[in-house]
Design an enzyme around this catalytic site. Structure first.
Site, short mmCIF file in Angstrom:
data_model
loop_
_atom_site.label_atom_id
_atom_site.label_comp_id
_atom_site.label_asym_id
_atom_site.label_seq_id
_atom_site.Cartn_x
_atom_site.Cartn_y
_atom_site.Cartn_z
N GLN A 102 34.10 36.26 34.40
CA GLN A 102 33.79 36.23 32.97
C GLN A 102 33.42 37.63 32.50
O GLN A 102 32.48 38.25 33.01
CB GLN A 102 32.65 35.27 32.65
CG GLN A 102 32.50 35.04 31.14
CD GLN A 102 31.33 34.16 30.78
OE1 GLN A 102 30.19 34.50 31.07
NE2 GLN A 102 31.60 33.03 30.15
N TYR A 182 26.59 36.43 21.93
CA TYR A 182 26.81 37.78 22.46
C TYR A 182 27.80 38.52 21.55
O TYR A 182 28.11 38.06 20.46
CB TYR A 182 27.23 37.71 23.92
CG TYR A 182 26.14 37.08 24.78
CD1 TYR A 182 24.89 37.71 24.90
CD2 TYR A 182 26.32 35.86 25.42
CE1 TYR A 182 23.87 37.13 25.65
CE2 TYR A 182 25.31 35.28 26.17
CZ TYR A 182 24.08 35.93 26.28
OH TYR A 182 23.07 35.35 27.01
N ARG A 229 35.86 31.65 26.27
CA ARG A 229 34.76 30.69 26.08
C ARG A 229 34.17 30.85 24.68
O ARG A 229 33.87 31.97 24.25
CB ARG A 229 33.66 30.91 27.11
CG ARG A 229 32.65 29.76 27.17
CD ARG A 229 31.53 30.05 28.14
NE ARG A 229 30.96 28.82 28.66
CZ ARG A 229 29.73 28.71 29.19
NH1 ARG A 229 28.95 29.77 29.26
NH2 ARG A 229 29.30 27.56 29.65
#
Length: 365
Positions: A102, A182, A229
């Protein structure tokens, strides 16, 4: 109809089953913010194609020194970090597993102590009402500074380079972390993105950074090895958006031509309330990608999601921490090991590589 335990193909990645290990920050990086031998053991324990995850998504890995936001997270931005990850991928592949990394930029969710005294980077200079994990424990995040226009292009390039490094390190693909407040999510949401240039304002502008990142990554390694994601309905890390549906619908439409390996969607509030209002079916229709669901799935929910066609794969988080053979336990409806929450963040083997498998329990009975 397929079951949770049947094989599936996500882009170019062949999975032996449809139970995925979700990304889980564990704060155990070694010198130089590198993955360690213990990291390799941890993932290999959970990678067996029958007993463990059909796919492992690693803990989030920062793409640059300024992308870090939590203590001791392993990066993917130096040659030494790439070499360290090679040991992980080789160990996972040796037992027949599949693993993607990721890719992470935390944006404003950071602290100056983790950035050599520098301010975190963000779309806008808006401090988040949240905390991060530092050498002093959990502390309020620091005041960020707004990215200059030319710096945005530099970060897009960092994602591209990190994707190439991931393939060099032996990963089967990458997942771009676009969720949980984020940096990518910060550009998307109006509560965190106050820009008045081409990256702010109307939703067409706010999805630009995500689109450019995904174009850069897929241009480097191909869409069939790239996942994404998202957490559409959740204002995690103080990332507010009053009208998420059209925003994320547009994002999905713009990314569909990239033919991603999968879209990994957190349903509801990450680690909490699943009932937050959002039409995930509308998002899935627009995304035109294999569909990975996440957040609070128990055995029956996961079985039903796959058999009904509501999901192609199901990602599980903390259950994989405490149960290295979690997929076998699902198949056999076996009891689960309890999770030790005191060992989640930082430390060594305790609460990391010492959870027993069913075979280990039987051997000591």
């Amino acid at each position: 109809m397929p079951t949770l335990f049947d094989p599936v193909r996500l882009g170019d990645i062949e999975l032996a089953n449809r139970a995925v290990m979700a990304p889980l920050t564990r704060n155990r990086a070694g010198v130089g913010l590198r993955a360690t031998a213990l990291t390799a053991e941890y993932y290999a324990q959970r990678a067996h194609p029958r007993n463990g995850a059909g796919l492992i998504i690693t803990e989030a890995s920062p793409i640059d020194a300024m992308a870090h936001g939590y203590l001791d997270t392993p990066g993917i931005h130096t040659p030494e970090q790439v070499e360290a990850w090679k040991r992980v991928t080789q160990t996972v592949h040796a037992v027949g597993g599949k693993i993607v990394i990721q890719l992470w930029h935390v944006g404003r969710i950071s602290h100056t102590s983790l950035l050599d005294g520098r301010a975190p980077l963000a779309p806008s200079a808006v401090r988040a009402n949240t905390k991060t994990f530092t050498a002093a424990g959990f502390e309020p995040v620091s005041e960020p500074r707004a990215l200059l226009l030319e710096e945005i292009a530099q970060i897009v390039e960092q994602y591209r380079v990190a994707a190439g490094r991931a393939i060099e390190a032996g990963f089967d693909g990458v997942e771009v972390h676009g969720a949980n407040g984020y940096l990518v999510d910060q550009f998307l949401r109006s509560g965190t993105n106050l820009r008045t240039d081409a990256y702010g304002g109307p939703i067409e502008n706010r999805v630009r950074f995500l689109r450019e990142v995904m174009q850069a990554v897929t241009g480097e390694i191909g869409g069939a090895r790239t996942g994404l994601r998202l957490s559409p309905g959740a204002p995690v890390n103080d990332a507010q958006e009053p009208n998420a549906q059209p925003l994320f619908n547009l994002a999905a439409e713009q990314l569909a031509p990239l033919q991603l390996a999968y879209l990994h969607v957190i349903e509801g509030m990450t680690g909490g309330d699943r009932s937050l209002p959002f039409d995930y079916a509308a998002l899935r229709t627009r995304a035109k990608a294999p569909w990975m669901v996440n957040n609070g799935y128990d055995r029956q929910m996961a079985l039903d999601a796959v058999s009904s066609g509501a999901a192609d794969v199901v990602a599980f988080g903390k259950a994989f921490i405490a149960n290295p053979d979690f997929t076998r336990r699902l198949r056999e409806n076996a009891p689960l090991n309890p999770l030790d929450p005191k060992t989640l963040y930082g430390g060594g083997a305790k609460g990391y590589t010492d959870y027993p498998s069913l075979d280990a329990v039987a051997a000591t009975a």
